[in-house]
Write a protein that holds these residues in place. Structure first.
Motif, short mmCIF file in Angstrom:
data_model
loop_
_atom_site.label_atom_id
_atom_site.label_comp_id
_atom_site.label_asym_id
_atom_site.label_seq_id
_atom_site.Cartn_x
_atom_site.Cartn_y
_atom_site.Cartn_z
N HIS A 264 16.34 -10.72 6.36
CA HIS A 264 17.06 -10.99 7.60
C HIS A 264 18.36 -11.73 7.34
O HIS A 264 19.38 -11.46 7.98
CB HIS A 264 16.17 -11.81 8.54
CG HIS A 264 15.01 -11.03 9.07
ND1 HIS A 264 13.89 -11.65 9.62
CD2 HIS A 264 14.76 -9.70 9.13
CE1 HIS A 264 13.02 -10.73 10.02
NE2 HIS A 264 13.53 -9.53 9.71
N VAL A 265 18.34 -12.66 6.38
CA VAL A 265 19.55 -13.42 6.06
C VAL A 265 20.57 -12.50 5.38
O VAL A 265 21.77 -12.56 5.67
CB VAL A 265 19.21 -14.63 5.17
CG1 VAL A 265 20.47 -15.41 4.81
CG2 VAL A 265 18.21 -15.55 5.87
N ILE A 266 20.09 -11.64 4.47
CA ILE A 266 21.00 -10.68 3.82
C ILE A 266 21.64 -9.77 4.85
O ILE A 266 22.87 -9.54 4.83
CB ILE A 266 20.25 -9.87 2.76
CG1 ILE A 266 19.82 -10.77 1.59
CG2 ILE A 266 21.12 -8.72 2.23
CD1 ILE A 266 18.93 -10.07 0.57
N LEU A 267 20.85 -9.25 5.77
CA LEU A 267 21.39 -8.36 6.80
C LEU A 267 22.34 -9.12 7.73
O LEU A 267 23.36 -8.57 8.15
CB LEU A 267 20.26 -7.73 7.60
CG LEU A 267 19.33 -6.78 6.82
CD1 LEU A 267 18.26 -6.21 7.73
CD2 LEU A 267 20.13 -5.66 6.18
N GLY A 268 22.02 -10.38 8.04
CA GLY A 268 22.93 -11.18 8.84
C GLY A 268 24.27 -11.39 8.14
O GLY A 268 25.33 -11.31 8.77
N ALA A 375 10.81 0.05 6.54
CA ALA A 375 9.98 0.78 5.57
C ALA A 375 9.04 -0.11 4.77
O ALA A 375 8.10 0.40 4.15
CB ALA A 375 10.87 1.58 4.62
N SER A 376 9.27 -1.42 4.73
CA SER A 376 8.46 -2.28 3.87
C SER A 376 8.12 -3.58 4.57
O SER A 376 8.82 -4.04 5.47
CB SER A 376 9.20 -2.58 2.56
OG SER A 376 10.38 -3.31 2.82
N ALA A 377 7.04 -4.18 4.11
CA ALA A 377 6.59 -5.45 4.67
C ALA A 377 7.33 -6.60 4.00
O ALA A 377 7.77 -6.49 2.86
CB ALA A 377 5.09 -5.61 4.46
N PRO A 378 7.48 -7.73 4.69
CA PRO A 378 8.15 -8.89 4.08
C PRO A 378 7.26 -9.57 3.05
O PRO A 378 6.04 -9.45 3.07
CB PRO A 378 8.41 -9.81 5.27
CG PRO A 378 7.32 -9.48 6.23
CD PRO A 378 7.08 -8.00 6.09
N VAL A 379 7.89 -10.30 2.15
CA VAL A 379 7.16 -11.15 1.21
C VAL A 379 6.69 -12.39 1.97
O VAL A 379 7.47 -12.99 2.71
CB VAL A 379 8.06 -11.57 0.03
CG1 VAL A 379 7.37 -12.60 -0.84
CG2 VAL A 379 8.44 -10.35 -0.79
#
Length: 421
Positions: A264-268, A375-379
């Motif tokens: 989320h931070v990367i996308l932000g 497509a993927s779950a978060p860590v």
């Protein structure tokens, strides 16, 4: 804290002086080529040559270090870089400058390998984070302050090159006089790119695209600044604002990514970079230009260490150092392509073309990241590694990452590492 850096103070002084002398050369050369009537494509090619040299040096300079030792190799790389810097003042021919920039890139990579492997040898599990932080301070502060040397060309055109050569040459002294024993340079670990992509597609794509964006910026930002009407002082101030902004925002954004899903931070950051780049493409004037420049630096500079941290979250502890080395090379490959892509866009769209290119790169990566989010779950937050600011230099810098094998998370099992496929 200061006791931590005392054993490596000579190495930090050397990298500070080297970056103060060489860190503004890309800006200076772009300005001189633009003033001499070279096309945007030619300026982009000269910038690309540097990043190609940086990638070659990252892969091959270690052989020289192993053969002759750290001090001799460091002195050789710095002497050649200093001689190359003076040569720019003698002849202004774009083909020659391109060849010199290739040599510069190889030499700078060799210097980074010497310094970073030496710092790693002097660090242990308790001091590694502090040493890395001070290394980044020395590197970025030298690069930022070096931009001020652009103004010295008002009196005589050769003066900036001469001052750069003096600073680069002085970097030899603290290393040659150090009493710290030189380490043995070990072969860097390797990790198949396919395995790295399977573990963290967003980390791989993000690192490469960050190189694309920052390579474009470093190669052509000075041309952009001059064409929107900034003088030498204004251009130097703009470049300094971007670099200082990059230093200021990396840590807060990194801490934020430790508390939430790092994607989320990367996308932000990507969305904000897109917005800021579009604003800069409109060529604003006044204080807003410098504010936007600082914001761009803060966001774009943070993307690479965020992508490394994201990849580390999804890898086994034993793979992290090798993965960080691979991500540096991906960044370098992107940086080599960035100036040409930006130059082509500037040729088509005019002054703001460089930031249109960066905005397009950010938008494409943002779309890819949104797909990965679905497509993927978060860590799990307990399995995330602590964020660490990392240099975008050579694979040897990965050895300084405190998130190495000795810092494995309690959830660090093979099953946990397959969540991003």
């Amino acid at each position: 804290m200061f006791a931590t850096i005392l054993p490596v103070r000579s190495l930090l002084a050397a990298i500070f002086m080297m970056m103060a002398g060489s860190g503004f050369l890309s800006t200076l050369l772009a300005l001189r080529l633009e003033r001499g009537g070279s096309s945007t494509m030619v300026i982009g090619l000269v910038a690309t040559a540097y990043f190609v040299g940086l990638a070659i040096g990252a892969l091959r300079a270690g052989t020289i270090v192993r053969r002759v030792g750290h001090i001799r190799a460091f002195a050789t790389f710095v002497a050649l870089l200093s001689a190359s810097t003076l040569t720019y003042a003698l002849v202004q021919q774009p083909p020659l400058w391109g060849a010199l920039r290739l040599v510069d890139g190889i030499c700078v990579a060799g210097v980074f390998i010497c310094i970073e492997s030496w710092l790693n040898d002097r660090a242990d599990a308790t001091t590694r984070g502090s040493i890395l932080a001070w290394y980044m301070v020395a590197l970025y502060s030298g690069q930022a302050l070096g931009q001020l040397l652009l103004r010295s060309g008002n009196t005589a055109p050769q003066v900036p090159f001469e001052l750069a050569s003096v600073l680069i040459t002085l970097a030899i002294i603290p290393v040659c006089l150090t009493r710290s024993p030189a380490p043995l340079l070990e072969d860097a670990a390797s990790l198949p790119l396919r395995r790295l992509y399977e573990a963290s597609p967003l980390g791989v794509v993000g690192a490469g695209v960050t190189g694309l964006m920052l390579g474009a910026f470093y190669g052509l930002a000075a041309v952009y600044a001059r064409r929107i009407g900034l003088d030498l002082k204004g251009t130097a101030s703009f470049m300094t604002a971007v670099i200082l902004g990059g230093v200021a925002l990396q840590w807060p954004l990194g801490r934020l990514s430790d508390r939430f899903d790092r994607r989320h931070v990367i996308l932000g950051c990507l969305a904000a970079t897109l917005a800021v780049s579009l604003a800069l493409a409109a060529a604003p004037g006044g204080i807003i230009l410098f504010a936007l420049g600082a914001a761009f630096g803060g966001l774009a500079f943070a993307l690479y260490p965020l992508c490394v941290a994201h990849a580390n979250d999804r890898l086994l502890a034993a793979e992290r150092v090798a993965a960080s080395g691979q991500l540096v090379l991906l960044y370098s490959a992107g940086a080599a392509l960035g100036p040409m892509g930006a130059a082509s866009t500037m040729s088509l769209l005019g002054i703001g073309g460089m930031f249109w290119f960066i905005a397009l790169a950010a938008m494409g990566t943002l779309a890819f990241g949104l797909w990965r989010l679905v497509a993927s779950a978060p860590v799990p937050s307990a399995a995330q590694q602590d964020f660490q600011i990392l240099p975008r230099t050579t694979p040897v810098a990965a050895l300084l990452d405190p998130a190495g094998p000795e810092h494995a998370a309690p959830y660090d099992t093979p099953a946990m590492q397959t969540g991003d496929r």
